[in-house]
Design a protein around this motif. Structure first.
Motif, PDB file in Angstrom:
ATOM      1  N   GLN A 202       0.815  -1.218   0.000  1.00  7.15           N
ATOM      2  CA  GLN A 202       0.000   0.000   0.000  1.00  7.15           C
ATOM      3  C   GLN A 202       0.850   1.271   0.000  1.00  7.15           C
ATOM      4  OE1 GLN A 202      -3.241   0.128  -0.382  1.00  7.15           O
ATOM      5  NE2 GLN A 202      -3.590  -2.081  -0.276  1.00  7.15           N
ATOM      6  N   GLY A 203       2.091   1.182   0.424  1.00  3.76           N
ATOM      7  CA  GLY A 203       2.957   2.355   0.439  1.00  3.76           C
ATOM      8  C   GLY A 203       2.622   3.362   1.527  1.00  3.76           C
ATOM      9  N   PHE A 204       1.932   2.957   2.576  1.00  5.87           N
ATOM     10  CA  PHE A 204       1.619   3.875   3.672  1.00  5.87           C
ATOM     11  C   PHE A 204       2.900   4.269   4.410  1.00  5.87           C
ATOM     12  CE2 PHE A 204      -2.705   1.568   4.053  1.00  5.87           C
ATOM     13  CZ  PHE A 204      -3.226   2.347   3.025  1.00  5.87           C
ATOM     14  N   THR A 205       2.932   5.488   4.943  1.00  7.56           N
ATOM     15  CA  THR A 205       4.095   5.963   5.687  1.00  7.56           C
ATOM     16  C   THR A 205       3.817   6.113   7.177  1.00  7.56           C
ATOM     17  OG1 THR A 205       3.482   8.267   5.236  1.00  7.56           O
ATOM     18  CG2 THR A 205       5.011   7.184   3.692  1.00  7.56           C
ATOM     19  N   ARG A 206       2.558   6.395   7.547  1.00  3.94           N
ATOM     20  CA  ARG A 206       2.230   6.523   8.962  1.00  3.94           C
ATOM     21  C   ARG A 206       0.725   6.433   9.153  1.00  3.94           C
ATOM     22  NH1 ARG A 206       3.091  12.987  10.204  1.00  3.94           N
ATOM     23  NH2 ARG A 206       2.756  13.733   8.084  1.00  3.94           N
ATOM     24  N   VAL A 207       0.328   6.204  10.394  1.00  2.00           N
ATOM     25  CA  VAL A 207      -1.083   6.190  10.779  1.00  2.00           C
ATOM     26  C   VAL A 207      -1.403   7.534  11.412  1.00  2.00           C
ATOM     27  CG1 VAL A 207      -2.813   5.103  12.256  1.00  2.00           C
ATOM     28  CG2 VAL A 207      -1.083   3.693  11.121  1.00  2.00           C
TER      29      VAL A 207
ATOM     30  N   GLU B 271      -6.545  -1.175  18.304  1.00  2.48           N
ATOM     31  CA  GLU B 271      -5.204  -1.716  18.538  1.00  2.48           C
ATOM     32  C   GLU B 271      -4.533  -2.067  17.213  1.00  2.48           C
ATOM     33  OE1 GLU B 271      -6.181  -5.546  17.123  1.00  2.48           O
ATOM     34  OE2 GLU B 271      -7.436  -4.210  18.283  1.00  2.48           O
ATOM     35  N   ALA B 272      -5.331  -2.402  16.189  1.00  3.32           N
ATOM     36  CA  ALA B 272      -4.763  -2.745  14.887  1.00  3.32           C
ATOM     37  C   ALA B 272      -4.039  -1.552  14.266  1.00  3.32           C
ATOM     38  CB  ALA B 272      -5.866  -3.236  13.953  1.00  3.32           C
ATOM     39  N   GLU B 273      -4.540  -0.351  14.506  1.00  3.47           N
ATOM     40  CA  GLU B 273      -3.908   0.838  13.941  1.00  3.47           C
ATOM     41  C   GLU B 273      -2.601   1.181  14.645  1.00  3.47           C
ATOM     42  OE1 GLU B 273      -7.405   3.127  14.576  1.00  3.47           O
ATOM     43  OE2 GLU B 273      -7.952   3.121  12.447  1.00  3.47           O
ATOM     44  N   LEU B 274      -2.574   1.010  15.967  1.00 11.21           N
ATOM     45  CA  LEU B 274      -1.325   1.216  16.693  1.00 11.21           C
ATOM     46  C   LEU B 274      -0.277   0.200  16.260  1.00 11.21           C
ATOM     47  CD1 LEU B 274      -2.721   1.840  20.295  1.00 11.21           C
ATOM     48  CD2 LEU B 274      -1.833   3.548  18.710  1.00 11.21           C
ATOM     49  N   ASN B 275      -0.702  -1.055  16.098  1.00 12.91           N
ATOM     50  CA  ASN B 275       0.234  -2.085  15.668  1.00 12.91           C
ATOM     51  C   ASN B 275       0.715  -1.839  14.245  1.00 12.91           C
ATOM     52  OD1 ASN B 275      -0.079  -3.374  18.133  1.00 12.91           O
ATOM     53  ND2 ASN B 275      -1.657  -4.773  17.393  1.00 12.91           N
ATOM     54  N   GLU B 276      -0.155  -1.290  13.392  1.00 11.75           N
ATOM     55  CA  GLU B 276       0.264  -0.986  12.026  1.00 11.75           C
ATOM     56  C   GLU B 276       1.311   0.118  12.008  1.00 11.75           C
ATOM     57  OE1 GLU B 276      -1.490   0.403   7.662  1.00 11.75           O
ATOM     58  OE2 GLU B 276      -2.879  -0.158   9.260  1.00 11.75           O
ATOM     59  N   GLN B 277       1.178   1.117  12.878  1.00 10.07           N
ATOM     60  CA  GLN B 277       2.174   2.183  12.929  1.00 10.07           C
ATOM     61  C   GLN B 277       3.548   1.619  13.285  1.00 10.07           C
ATOM     62  OE1 GLN B 277       2.200   5.839  12.375  1.00 10.07           O
ATOM     63  NE2 GLN B 277       4.259   4.984  12.347  1.00 10.07           N
ATOM     64  N   THR B 278       3.573   0.716  14.248  1.00 14.64           N
ATOM     65  CA  THR B 278       4.836   0.080  14.611  1.00 14.64           C
ATOM     66  C   THR B 278       5.396  -0.721  13.445  1.00 14.64           C
ATOM     67  OG1 THR B 278       4.126  -0.075  16.918  1.00 14.64           O
ATOM     68  CG2 THR B 278       5.947  -1.497  16.246  1.00 14.64           C
ATOM     69  N   ALA B 279       4.520  -1.467  12.751  1.00 15.41           N
ATOM     70  CA  ALA B 279       4.962  -2.282  11.619  1.00 15.41           C
ATOM     71  C   ALA B 279       5.507  -1.417  10.489  1.00 15.41           C
ATOM     72  CB  ALA B 279       3.804  -3.146  11.111  1.00 15.41           C
ATOM     73  N   LEU B 280       4.883  -0.253  10.241  1.00 19.64           N
ATOM     74  CA  LEU B 280       5.372   0.666   9.211  1.00 19.64           C
ATOM     75  C   LEU B 280       6.786   1.145   9.539  1.00 19.64           C
ATOM     76  CD1 LEU B 280       2.166   2.826   8.627  1.00 19.64           C
ATOM     77  CD2 LEU B 280       3.251   1.343   6.940  1.00 19.64           C
ATOM     78  N   HIS B 281       6.983   1.535  10.788  1.00 24.42           N
ATOM     79  CA  HIS B 281       8.297   2.040  11.208  1.00 24.42           C
ATOM     80  C   HIS B 281       9.368   0.963  11.052  1.00 24.42           C
ATOM     81  CE1 HIS B 281      11.253   4.279  13.560  1.00 24.42           C
ATOM     82  NE2 HIS B 281      11.456   3.169  14.247  1.00 24.42           N
TER      83      HIS B 281
END
Length: 487
Positions: free
Chosen positions: A14-19, A29-39
């Motif tokens: 998807q090319g996301f950079t941040r939440v 909680e899925a959004e917080l975990n996604e931010q960590t995964a992106l980083h």
């Protein structure tokens, strides 16, 4: 990861950079975990793109002769595999490395090293819950669960000539199946015939190195190609939700619903026993395998009956146990050995003493007293008529429309020609709001065939070991980076 999650949303394509959190909105909680995964994703890609896929910092993880001809030493330090940091705080040996299978659960480290072998590191991220690591619980909260953790686990392994030559023979059977059922498998080398040739060539070249006994940097590059090609034999699976009259509940669910449940679920389909279809089996959980209990005082009686004390019976039916449930008795050793833990069916529960009795039909030679964790799975004879005596469901591949039901309309389909590894898993979010599951669709409007979400294993080639007289010498295959201030 066997956590109590709503779903896993990170998708690098998807090319996301941040939440971005918004005021007045709910935060999952899925959004917080996604931010960590992106980083983590961006950090690891930068490490690989600027330095390389596998390298050591200074002398970290350097291999050297050990105290005997069948042992070698591993130096303390740091090493990076596909950008993942592996750390070792003290010198160890091949047989005493921290994530090696423990005796009693899986075979000990080999006592006889071959005359020549390839040493490599395999790395994966594992989930640790408060049940597995009680120190994660905050005592001030009465021992309630909070957040869990992800841990990097690594193993120094060896590859022999016999293992290398067996891989092309093993895949030849899979290749015949894939030719007969052309499907959605994607190969880095183009088409199936190109992939088969690449695998055979890389295996033959690596086997020639073993036979000649004279490895060099070219041999190291060939070993890396072998691992990269070998990784492509993994399986694919589809999922969908379809109306099933056996699950009809008109008092709560619309009669035309597909996924039929009163609760949102995160289904987990996990490979139990590895191999090809016909020998591989799987198990599933509607709670992502997160219903687990700490084991103590495990006793084995004649006839495969096991009695064990658990730390709690759970808060309710969703997080508890009932007679007839299938559970696995496991520990870290099963995971590190990639070994299917034994499954047993609960035959009795003493709730006053928190004691469970279960029947196990497999597990010969296993020291059950070394098992530390009991995890519930949700397959049963009612939903899986072909459920085996060991409690697992056979993997049956199909490309003609045959689907394997889980429950409440949720079905899965394994694509012909896959090789399944113990621990491979897929996650299927199911939602009451839409009476359906969340699963990507192909361009033809059918459920997409996906590789396992995990366990994602990363490998790095360290070097070739050669037994010479009373010790082992190594030909180094890995880059060494020295800090600027030390040059």
């Amino acid at each position: 990861m066997h956590g109590d999650f709503a779903r896993i949303t990170f998708d690098p394509s998807q090319g996301f950079t941040r939440v971005l959190a918004q005021q007045g909105r709910m935060l999952l909680e899925a959004e917080l975990n996604e931010q960590t995964a992106l980083h983590i994703h961006y950090l690891r890609k930068v490490i690989v793109d600027t330095i390389g896929p596998c390298w050591r910092a200074g002398d970290g993880f350097a291999l050297a002769a050990g105290d005997s001809v069948n042992e070698f030493a591993i130096a303390a330090g740091r090493l990076y595999v596909d950008g993942i940091l592996c750390e070792l705080n003290a010198n160890v040996t091949y047989g005493t490395q921290p994530f090696w299978p423990v005796p009693g659960i899986a075979p000990d480290a080999p006592v006889e090293l071959p005359a020549i072998f390839l040493a490599y590191i395999e790395v994966h991220e594992r989930h640790l819950s408060p049940v597995q690591m009680p120190a994660l619980r905050e005592i001030a909260l009465g021992g309630r669960d909070t957040a869990s953790r992800a841990q990097v686990a690594w193993q120094i392994r060896i590859l022999t000539q016999d293992q290398v030559t067996a891989v092309p023979k093993q895949f030849a059977k899979l290749a015949e199946i894939r030719k007969a059922h052309p499907g959605p498998f994607v190969y880095r080398d183009g088409k199936l015939s190109d992939f088969v040739k690449a695998l055979e060539d890389s295996a033959r070249q690596l086997a020639d190195v073993f036979s000649a006994g004279a490895p060099d940097q070219k041999a190291c590059a060939g070993a890396k190609r072998f691992f990269d090609t070998w990784e492509q034999i993994g399986p694919l699976m589809r999922a969908r939700a379809r109306f099933d009259a056996r699950n009809l509940d008109p008092c709560a669910i619309p009669a035309d619903g597909q996924f039929r449940s009163r609760e949102n679920q995160l289904y987990r389909v996990e490979i139990h026993k590895g191999g090809m279809a016909g020998e591989a089996t799987f198990k599933w959980s509607r709670e992502n395998g997160s219903v687990e209990f700490a084991l103590s005082s495990v006793k084995t009686a004649q006839g495969g009956t096991i009695t064990a004390m658990i730390d709690t019976l759970g808060r309710d039916r969703r997080t508890g146990l009932c007679e007839g449930d299938w559970v696995e008795l496991t520990s870290d050793g099963f995971e590190f050995a990639e070994m299917a833990p034994p499954l047993g069916q609960i035959t009795g529960i003493d709730r006053a003493r928190r004691m469970v009795t279960l029947k196990v039909t497999t597990g010969a030679g296993i020291d059950f007293s070394a098992c530390t964790l009991l995890r519930r799975w949700d397959q049963s004879l009612e939903t899986a008529p072909d459920l085996g005596e060991d409690g697992a469901i056979p993997v049956r591949e199909s490309s003609e429309g045959r689907w394997t039901p889980l429950e409440r309309g949720v079905q899965v389909q394994f694509v012909p020609g896959g090789y399944y590894r113990t621990g491979d898993f897929w996650l299927i979010p199911a939602r009451v709001e839409t009476n359906d599951i969340l699963w990507p669709q192909s361009t033809a409007g059918k459920p997409a065939a996906l590789r396992p979400l995990g366990v994602e294993r990363h490998r790095g080639v360290l070097g070739f070991g050669i037994k010479e007289q009373a010790q082992v010498t190594f030909t180094n295959c890995i880059c060494t980076i020295t800090p600027q201030c030390n040059r």
